[in-house]
Write a protein that holds these residues in place. Structure first.
Motif, PDB file in Angstrom:
ATOM      1  N   MET A 272      42.814  30.305  23.057  1.00 38.04           N
ATOM      2  CA  MET A 272      42.969  30.013  24.476  1.00 38.04           C
ATOM      3  C   MET A 272      44.407  29.649  24.841  1.00 38.04           C
ATOM      4  N   ARG A 273      45.071  28.870  23.973  1.00 43.84           N
ATOM      5  CA  ARG A 273      46.455  28.483  24.279  1.00 43.84           C
ATOM      6  C   ARG A 273      47.359  29.703  24.369  1.00 43.84           C
ATOM      7  N   ARG A 274      47.143  30.612  23.410  1.00 39.21           N
ATOM      8  CA  ARG A 274      47.922  31.844  23.391  1.00 39.21           C
ATOM      9  C   ARG A 274      47.656  32.677  24.651  1.00 39.21           C
ATOM     10  N   LEU A 275      46.368  32.727  25.009  1.00 39.86           N
ATOM     11  CA  LEU A 275      45.961  33.490  26.183  1.00 39.86           C
ATOM     12  C   LEU A 275      46.613  32.937  27.447  1.00 39.86           C
ATOM     13  N   LEU A 276      46.655  31.597  27.553  1.00 45.62           N
ATOM     14  CA  LEU A 276      47.275  30.969  28.730  1.00 45.62           C
ATOM     15  C   LEU A 276      48.760  31.319  28.825  1.00 45.62           C
ATOM     16  N   VAL A 277      49.453  31.300  27.681  1.00 46.27           N
ATOM     17  CA  VAL A 277      50.874  31.655  27.667  1.00 46.27           C
ATOM     18  C   VAL A 277      51.051  33.108  28.121  1.00 46.27           C
ATOM     19  N   LEU A 278      50.200  33.993  27.578  1.00 46.13           N
ATOM     20  CA  LEU A 278      50.272  35.409  27.964  1.00 46.13           C
ATOM     21  C   LEU A 278      50.007  35.592  29.459  1.00 46.13           C
ATOM     22  N   TRP A 279      49.019  34.862  29.977  1.00 47.09           N
ATOM     23  CA  TRP A 279      48.705  34.944  31.404  1.00 47.09           C
ATOM     24  C   TRP A 279      49.909  34.575  32.261  1.00 47.09           C
ATOM     25  N   VAL A 280      50.582  33.490  31.885  1.00 48.17           N
ATOM     26  CA  VAL A 280      51.747  33.038  32.657  1.00 48.17           C
ATOM     27  C   VAL A 280      52.868  34.080  32.578  1.00 48.17           C
ATOM     28  N   MET A 281      53.125  34.599  31.365  1.00 46.91           N
ATOM     29  CA  MET A 281      54.134  35.643  31.181  1.00 46.91           C
ATOM     30  C   MET A 281      53.839  36.842  32.078  1.00 46.91           C
ATOM     31  N   TRP A 282      52.584  37.250  32.042  1.00 44.31           N
ATOM     32  CA  TRP A 282      52.122  38.432  32.747  1.00 44.31           C
ATOM     33  C   TRP A 282      52.238  38.227  34.260  1.00 44.31           C
ATOM     34  N   PHE A 283      51.801  37.047  34.711  1.00 41.54           N
ATOM     35  CA  PHE A 283      51.801  36.745  36.148  1.00 41.54           C
ATOM     36  C   PHE A 283      53.217  36.748  36.713  1.00 41.54           C
ATOM     37  N   THR A 284      54.151  36.118  35.981  1.00 37.32           N
ATOM     38  CA  THR A 284      55.523  36.064  36.492  1.00 37.32           C
ATOM     39  C   THR A 284      56.138  37.464  36.521  1.00 37.32           C
ATOM     40  N   ALA A 285      55.866  38.264  35.478  1.00 38.91           N
ATOM     41  CA  ALA A 285      56.409  39.628  35.442  1.00 38.91           C
ATOM     42  C   ALA A 285      55.850  40.461  36.594  1.00 38.91           C
ATOM     43  N   ALA A 286      54.536  40.368  36.792  1.00 37.26           N
ATOM     44  CA  ALA A 286      53.896  41.173  37.842  1.00 37.26           C
ATOM     45  C   ALA A 286      54.369  40.775  39.228  1.00 37.26           C
ATOM     46  N   THR A 287      54.422  39.462  39.475  1.00 34.27           N
ATOM     47  CA  THR A 287      54.844  38.983  40.790  1.00 34.27           C
ATOM     48  C   THR A 287      56.275  39.417  41.085  1.00 34.27           C
ATOM     49  N   SER A 288      57.164  39.243  40.093  1.00 34.16           N
ATOM     50  CA  SER A 288      58.570  39.629  40.287  1.00 34.16           C
ATOM     51  C   SER A 288      58.684  41.121  40.533  1.00 34.16           C
ATOM     52  N   SER A 289      57.918  41.886  39.761  1.00 36.12           N
ATOM     53  CA  SER A 289      57.996  43.338  39.839  1.00 36.12           C
ATOM     54  C   SER A 289      57.535  43.846  41.211  1.00 36.12           C
ATOM     55  N   PHE A 290      56.340  43.443  41.637  1.00 37.68           N
ATOM     56  CA  PHE A 290      55.813  43.948  42.905  1.00 37.68           C
ATOM     57  C   PHE A 290      56.576  43.397  44.107  1.00 37.68           C
ATOM     58  N   ALA A 291      56.990  42.134  44.031  1.00 36.44           N
ATOM     59  CA  ALA A 291      57.737  41.549  45.153  1.00 36.44           C
ATOM     60  C   ALA A 291      59.029  42.320  45.392  1.00 36.44           C
ATOM     61  N   THR A 292      59.750  42.643  44.311  1.00 37.65           N
ATOM     62  CA  THR A 292      61.023  43.347  44.486  1.00 37.65           C
ATOM     63  C   THR A 292      60.807  44.807  44.869  1.00 37.65           C
ATOM     64  N   ASP A 293      59.789  45.455  44.271  1.00 35.47           N
ATOM     65  CA  ASP A 293      59.532  46.857  44.617  1.00 35.47           C
ATOM     66  C   ASP A 293      59.146  47.023  46.076  1.00 35.47           C
ATOM     67  N   LEU A 294      58.235  46.163  46.544  1.00 37.38           N
ATOM     68  CA  LEU A 294      57.677  46.382  47.876  1.00 37.38           C
ATOM     69  C   LEU A 294      58.685  46.096  48.992  1.00 37.38           C
ATOM     70  N   ILE A 295      59.752  45.359  48.686  1.00 38.96           N
ATOM     71  CA  ILE A 295      60.765  45.086  49.707  1.00 38.96           C
ATOM     72  C   ILE A 295      61.971  46.020  49.546  1.00 38.96           C
ATOM     73  N   SER A 296      61.928  46.882  48.497  1.00 44.44           N
ATOM     74  CA  SER A 296      63.119  47.689  48.189  1.00 44.44           C
ATOM     75  C   SER A 296      63.433  48.745  49.251  1.00 44.44           C
ATOM     76  N   ASN A 297      62.503  48.971  50.200  1.00 42.11           N
ATOM     77  CA  ASN A 297      62.818  49.926  51.276  1.00 42.11           C
ATOM     78  C   ASN A 297      63.736  49.314  52.338  1.00 42.11           C
ATOM     79  N   GLU A 298      64.045  48.020  52.196  1.00 40.15           N
ATOM     80  CA  GLU A 298      64.940  47.351  53.148  1.00 40.15           C
ATOM     81  C   GLU A 298      66.405  47.444  52.709  1.00 40.15           C
ATOM     82  N   ILE A 299      66.655  47.952  51.478  1.00 38.77           N
ATOM     83  CA  ILE A 299      68.037  48.035  50.988  1.00 38.77           C
ATOM     84  C   ILE A 299      68.776  49.098  51.790  1.00 38.77           C
ATOM     85  N   SER A 300      70.029  48.785  52.163  1.00 35.20           N
ATOM     86  CA  SER A 300      70.767  49.739  52.986  1.00 35.20           C
ATOM     87  C   SER A 300      71.113  50.979  52.176  1.00 35.20           C
TER      88      SER A 300
END
Length: 391
Positions: A272-300
């Motif tokens: 479970m401890r390992r799983l929690l660490v993986l979840w946090v890793m995964w969540f931060t990667a996914a959030t960063s990835s989608f947040a930056t991709d979905l706003i990338s149409n605003e770049i000049s």
């Protein structure tokens, strides 16, 4: 070739993987479908994105020629109604979440082949429907179904392919058939159609070979059949793979499988401890990835050139990582993960500073692209760590 033992069968598997991965890029289709054009009141003034101006106009709005005719433009999901655009993406991501859970459970019970087929079929039908439907509510419902099917393809479809290919081909597959190609394809479809409904048909067309492969070519996964103790069926599957591959069938010895653990057993076993660490890793990667991709149409700059650059640099960076992983022993998982995060933090700190000082020049794009590559490397580490540290 290359000591990977690639046959005709594996080539079809790699191609199917790329089609499914590409269909997964529907999750960032809002880069185009949620593109907000600039406007002005009547014929007076300059084009901009001022909402008080938009409201004051009372419908007498002139839109600037946009790079892409988006869903947002067609349904006027702008200013006071902009929540609909966000909601349409939200519905798709909620579908994505539901799909990973439902299709995942279904495939463990019913097998990979038919559950993958169902996911791909649902995705193609929902995508075509989204291009035909006229009501905004129905289109949002279709996007939910698209999300559902992507969840199925990412979890079940990709597991299916991983089980059909040889273990030594997995890193090769991730390096050469990837998200970079998917983004290039998506951008090309958007550029050719320049209109969201036609683009939906284009996406369905390019993803459709996956349906042909899972429905007519691939047998059930031998790994899954083995886990269910259906050994005759497993041999039949392996014979069919050998026939498609054009090689002689050689019976493989399979070691006895560990019984896969239930969630409750996982909780007890200390994983479970390992799983929690993986979840946090995964969540931060996914959030960063989608947040930056979905706003990338605003770049000049040019929308299509920017998005093609994202895809091309991502593709090159994946190949570079594959080579480095094989040749540089010092590149441990920890170094890759923390180095990539440090790189991403540096790049996005620069972007934050640029935003504060209102700088929109070429370096904004440069740091954005490098930052996204680092986020992708973080993703890759998440995958590898999950595979290597979980039973």
């Amino acid at each position: 070739g290359m000591g990977l033992g690639v046959t005709r069968f594996h080539c079809i598997a790699f191609l199917t993987w790329q089609c499914m991965n590409f269909f997964g890029a529907s999750n960032i289709f809002p880069i185009f479908s949620n593109l907000v054009p600039q406007w002005k009141c009547g014929d007076a003034g300059v084009f901009g994105k001022d909402c008080t101006e938009y409201t004051r106009c009372k419908g007498n709005v002139t839109f600037a020629p946009a790079a892409f005719n988006s869903t947002v433009l067609e349904f006027r999901w702008i200013c006071n109604d902009s929540y609909s655009a966000a909601f349409s993406s939200q519905a798709q991501f909620f579908g994505y979440f539901s799909g990973t859970v439902t299709f995942g459970f279904a495939s463990d019970l019913l097998g990979r082949k038919w559950v993958s087929t169902a996911a791909v079929m649902l995705g193609l039908l929902a995508t075509i429907a989204s291009g035909l439907l006229q009501s905004a509510a129905m289109i949002i419902a279709a996007r939910f179904c698209i999300g559902l099917s992507i969840g199925g393809m990412m979890v079940v479809g990709c597991t299916y392919i991983m089980e059909l290919i040889l273990p030594q081909q997995r890193m090769f597959l991730r390096a050469y058939f990837n998200w970079g190609i998917s983004r290039i394809l998506l951008t090309t479809i958007a550029y050719v159609t320049q209109e969201w409904r036609a683009a939906a048909f284009g996406i369905a067309l390019v993803a459709s070979p996956a349906l042909i492969a899972v429905l007519f070519i691939f047998p059930e996964s031998p790994t899954w059949l083995h886990s269910k103790g259906r050994l005759d069926k497993m041999r039949t599957s392996e014979r069919r793979i050998a026939r498609i591959a054009g090689v002689e069938y050689v019976p493989v010895h399979h070691p006895r499988l560990e019984k896969s653990k239930s969630f409750i057993e996982l909780m007890r076993s200390g994983v479970m401890r390992r799983l929690l660490v993986l979840w946090v890793m995964w969540f931060t990667a996914a959030t960063s990835s989608f947040a930056t991709d979905l706003i990338s149409n605003e770049i000049s700059g040019n929308l299509y050139v920017n998005q093609l650059l994202f895809g091309a640099v991502l593709y090159a960076s994946k190949i570079a990582l594959g080579i480095a992983d094989a040749r540089v022993p010092a590149l441990t998982r920890r170094l890759l993960h923390q180095g990539s995060q440090a790189g991403a933090i540096f790049c996005f700190t620069m972007l934050a500073i640029f935003s504060v000082v209102k700088y929109t020049g070429p370096f904004f794009l440069v740091f954005n692209i490098i930052g996204i590559c680092f986020v992708e490397y973080t993703w890759d580490t998440c995958y590898v760590c999950a595979v290597e540290s979980m039973e």
